[in-house]
Design a protein around this motif. Structure first.
Motif, PDB file in Angstrom:
ATOM      1  N   VAL A  28      37.398  39.442  48.330  1.00 33.40           N
ATOM      2  CA  VAL A  28      36.569  38.256  48.569  1.00 33.40           C
ATOM      3  C   VAL A  28      36.460  37.386  47.323  1.00 33.40           C
ATOM      4  O   VAL A  28      36.386  36.149  47.427  1.00 33.40           O
ATOM      5  N   GLN A  29      36.465  37.984  46.152  1.00 35.71           N
ATOM      6  CA  GLN A  29      36.441  37.163  44.941  1.00 35.71           C
ATOM      7  C   GLN A  29      37.749  36.414  44.760  1.00 35.71           C
ATOM      8  O   GLN A  29      37.759  35.264  44.287  1.00 35.71           O
ATOM      9  N   ALA A  30      38.868  37.012  45.159  1.00 34.88           N
ATOM     10  CA  ALA A  30      40.146  36.300  45.124  1.00 34.88           C
ATOM     11  C   ALA A  30      40.126  35.138  46.108  1.00 34.88           C
ATOM     12  O   ALA A  30      40.587  34.029  45.793  1.00 34.88           O
ATOM     13  N   ALA A  31      39.601  35.368  47.307  1.00 32.99           N
ATOM     14  CA  ALA A  31      39.522  34.296  48.297  1.00 32.99           C
ATOM     15  C   ALA A  31      38.683  33.138  47.785  1.00 32.99           C
ATOM     16  O   ALA A  31      39.048  31.961  47.944  1.00 32.99           O
ATOM     17  N   GLU A  32      37.575  33.450  47.150  1.00 30.14           N
ATOM     18  CA  GLU A  32      36.726  32.398  46.601  1.00 30.14           C
ATOM     19  C   GLU A  32      37.433  31.659  45.473  1.00 30.14           C
ATOM     20  O   GLU A  32      37.436  30.414  45.421  1.00 30.14           O
ATOM     21  N   ARG A  33      38.051  32.395  44.559  1.00 26.33           N
ATOM     22  CA  ARG A  33      38.755  31.790  43.426  1.00 26.33           C
ATOM     23  C   ARG A  33      39.878  30.866  43.884  1.00 26.33           C
ATOM     24  O   ARG A  33      40.120  29.809  43.282  1.00 26.33           O
ATOM     25  N   LEU A  34      40.562  31.241  44.947  1.00 27.81           N
ATOM     26  CA  LEU A  34      41.731  30.491  45.410  1.00 27.81           C
ATOM     27  C   LEU A  34      41.372  29.280  46.273  1.00 27.81           C
ATOM     28  O   LEU A  34      42.251  28.481  46.598  1.00 27.81           O
ATOM     29  N   GLY A  35      40.117  29.152  46.670  1.00 28.79           N
ATOM     30  CA  GLY A  35      39.708  27.975  47.421  1.00 28.79           C
ATOM     31  C   GLY A  35      39.614  28.155  48.923  1.00 28.79           C
ATOM     32  O   GLY A  35      39.530  27.165  49.659  1.00 28.79           O
ATOM     33  N   TYR A  36      39.639  29.392  49.409  1.00 26.42           N
ATOM     34  CA  TYR A  36      39.446  29.611  50.842  1.00 26.42           C
ATOM     35  C   TYR A  36      38.020  29.249  51.231  1.00 26.42           C
ATOM     36  O   TYR A  36      37.101  29.294  50.412  1.00 26.42           O
ATOM     37  N   GLY A  37      37.852  28.911  52.514  1.00 28.67           N
ATOM     38  CA  GLY A  37      36.548  28.439  52.957  1.00 28.67           C
ATOM     39  C   GLY A  37      35.569  29.523  53.329  1.00 28.67           C
ATOM     40  O   GLY A  37      34.359  29.375  53.145  1.00 28.67           O
ATOM     41  N   VAL A 280      43.306  32.852  59.049  1.00 31.11           N
ATOM     42  CA  VAL A 280      44.500  33.553  58.584  1.00 31.11           C
ATOM     43  C   VAL A 280      44.174  35.031  58.449  1.00 31.11           C
ATOM     44  O   VAL A 280      43.066  35.413  58.049  1.00 31.11           O
ATOM     45  N   GLN A 281      45.143  35.875  58.820  1.00 31.33           N
ATOM     46  CA  GLN A 281      44.962  37.329  58.799  1.00 31.33           C
ATOM     47  C   GLN A 281      45.960  37.929  57.804  1.00 31.33           C
ATOM     48  O   GLN A 281      47.131  38.136  58.138  1.00 31.33           O
ATOM     49  N   PRO A 282      45.524  38.228  56.579  1.00 33.42           N
ATOM     50  CA  PRO A 282      46.436  38.785  55.575  1.00 33.42           C
ATOM     51  C   PRO A 282      46.756  40.241  55.869  1.00 33.42           C
ATOM     52  O   PRO A 282      46.033  40.913  56.617  1.00 33.42           O
ATOM     53  N   PRO A 283      47.827  40.758  55.280  1.00 32.32           N
ATOM     54  CA  PRO A 283      48.159  42.170  55.458  1.00 32.32           C
ATOM     55  C   PRO A 283      47.140  43.062  54.762  1.00 32.32           C
ATOM     56  O   PRO A 283      46.513  42.667  53.779  1.00 32.32           O
ATOM     57  N   ALA A 298      47.863  30.421  49.493  1.00 30.74           N
ATOM     58  CA  ALA A 298      47.187  29.286  48.846  1.00 30.74           C
ATOM     59  C   ALA A 298      48.210  28.320  48.253  1.00 30.74           C
ATOM     60  O   ALA A 298      48.017  27.096  48.292  1.00 30.74           O
ATOM     61  N   ASP A 299      49.302  28.857  47.734  1.00 28.92           N
ATOM     62  CA  ASP A 299      50.356  27.995  47.202  1.00 28.92           C
ATOM     63  C   ASP A 299      51.086  27.252  48.330  1.00 28.92           C
ATOM     64  O   ASP A 299      51.390  26.062  48.224  1.00 28.92           O
ATOM     65  N   VAL A 300      51.346  27.952  49.430  1.00 27.87           N
ATOM     66  CA  VAL A 300      52.084  27.356  50.543  1.00 27.87           C
ATOM     67  C   VAL A 300      51.301  26.193  51.151  1.00 27.87           C
ATOM     68  O   VAL A 300      51.860  25.123  51.433  1.00 27.87           O
ATOM     69  N   ILE A 301      50.005  26.370  51.351  1.00 26.15           N
ATOM     70  CA  ILE A 301      49.220  25.328  52.035  1.00 26.15           C
ATOM     71  C   ILE A 301      48.461  24.438  51.045  1.00 26.15           C
ATOM     72  O   ILE A 301      47.656  23.602  51.453  1.00 26.15           O
ATOM     73  N   HIS A 302      48.713  24.661  49.758  1.00 23.08           N
ATOM     74  CA  HIS A 302      48.156  23.795  48.699  1.00 23.08           C
ATOM     75  C   HIS A 302      46.640  23.824  48.651  1.00 23.08           C
ATOM     76  O   HIS A 302      45.969  22.786  48.560  1.00 23.08           O
ATOM     77  N   LEU A 303      46.071  25.043  48.730  1.00 24.03           N
ATOM     78  CA  LEU A 303      44.630  25.166  48.524  1.00 24.03           C
ATOM     79  C   LEU A 303      44.301  24.872  47.075  1.00 24.03           C
ATOM     80  O   LEU A 303      45.032  25.266  46.175  1.00 24.03           O
TER      81      LEU A 303
END
Length: 307
Positions: A28-37, A280-283, A298-303
């Motif tokens: 969850v900290q990675a998701a927050e850092r990367l800009g996920y909602g 999105v459902q990550p592995p 995040a790189d693919v969709i430009h977050l």
């Protein structure tokens, strides 16, 4: 478009390390850092073994899972995706959700549904055939008890007299509610709240989840227009609802269906049809693999995450 990460406990091959304090925190900290909602958990409190072994998935209890995520993050939204309202007394649901809303400083989004597993209803002692009425009454209770105290309600299944469910949520009038499902009933309900969470799925899957199939962006666009028109007529000219889409493309990180450009084209069409969020459902075969997949996506969709 915002992106919701469905925590990969729903991956049938998830690693046990994902369900450790360190594993959840890292994801969850990675998701927050990367800009996920948002991060989301679904619920299945009492699924049958038959369902689990024929394509189902395991699940945590959504409320304590999201409470843990609240303590590990500061900006990421916390989402029940989705909470089956008929499973429990709505006053208990309202108090649990209000607690997460309070302790997260207003970061909870409550996505709700009627449920579809007859065996799970039976195990929980809930009448499957009453699920739509139970849902509608629960929705009324949630919206009412989050807005006023004392709260009174008289329904077929629930009665409340001068209930003082305090403290109130920190979000004015309570956390936003989104309604899941593709049916006309679900769309009408979504127009009364803050969001709609449809599934873009073929007939083969729709039969299992007891919701109509939706296979084209034209269908999605038409439904979004219908919901927003109804919301504006009944609640005010400028009212619109959020739309969170899940589709077969949601598993793109687990099993890429097409190139990155094709996936981006899909997301662009979804956005043009009215979607404001995408699931999105990550592995889940390891914490490292999950985090790496979120970084790659995040790189693919430009977050835009933290600098």
């Amino acid at each position: 478009m915002h992106v919701t990460v469905e925590f990969p406990v729903s991956d049938p091959h998830y690693s046990p390390e994902l369900l450790t304090a360190a594993g959840v925190t890292r994801v969850v900290q990675a998701a927050e850092r990367l800009g996920y909602g948002a991060v989301a958990f679904t619920e299945h409190p009492a699924p049958s073994l038959k369902w689990l072994t024929s394509g189902g998935h395991e699940a945590l209890d959504v409320v304590p899972a999201l409470a843990f995520c609240a303590a590990a993050t500061t900006r990421l939204r916390l989402m029940t995706y989705l909470l089956v309202l008929p499973y429990r007394n709505p006053l208990l649901t309202a108090r649990a959700a209000a607690t997460v809303d309070i302790l997260s400083a207003g970061r909870l989004t409550v996505v709700v549904g009627t449920g579809y597993l007859r065996s799970e209803f039976r195990a929980l002692g809930v009448d499957f055939d009453e699920r739509n009425l139970l849902f509608d009454e629960a929705l009324e209770v949630l919206r009412g008890v989050w807005k006023r105290s004392p709260f009174d309600y008289e329904g077929r299944h629930f009665t409340a007299a001068s209930i003082a469910a305090l403290p109130m949520p920190v979000t004015p009038d309570g956390p936003p509610i989104w309604v899941g499902g593709n049916s006309a009933v679900a769309r009408r309900r979504a127009a009364q709240v803050q969001g709609w969470s449809p599934l873009m799925i073929p007939e083969s899957i729709a039969g299992t989840t007891r919701t109509p199939a939706m296979t084209t962006f034209a269908q999605l666009r038409s439904a979004v227009t219908e919901i927003n028109d109804l919301a504006s007529r009944e609640r005010g000219r400028d009212v619109t609802v959020d739309v969170q889409l899940q589709s077969l493309q949601s598993t793109w990180l687990q099993d890429p269906n097409g190139s990155p450009d094709e996936h981006l084209d899909f997301l662009g069409q979804a956005r043009d049809a009215g979607a404001t969020w995408f699931v999105v459902q990550p592995p889940g075969h390891s914490v490292a693999a999950c985090v790496e997949a979120l970084e790659r996506y995040a790189d693919v969709i430009h977050l835009a995450g933290e600098s």
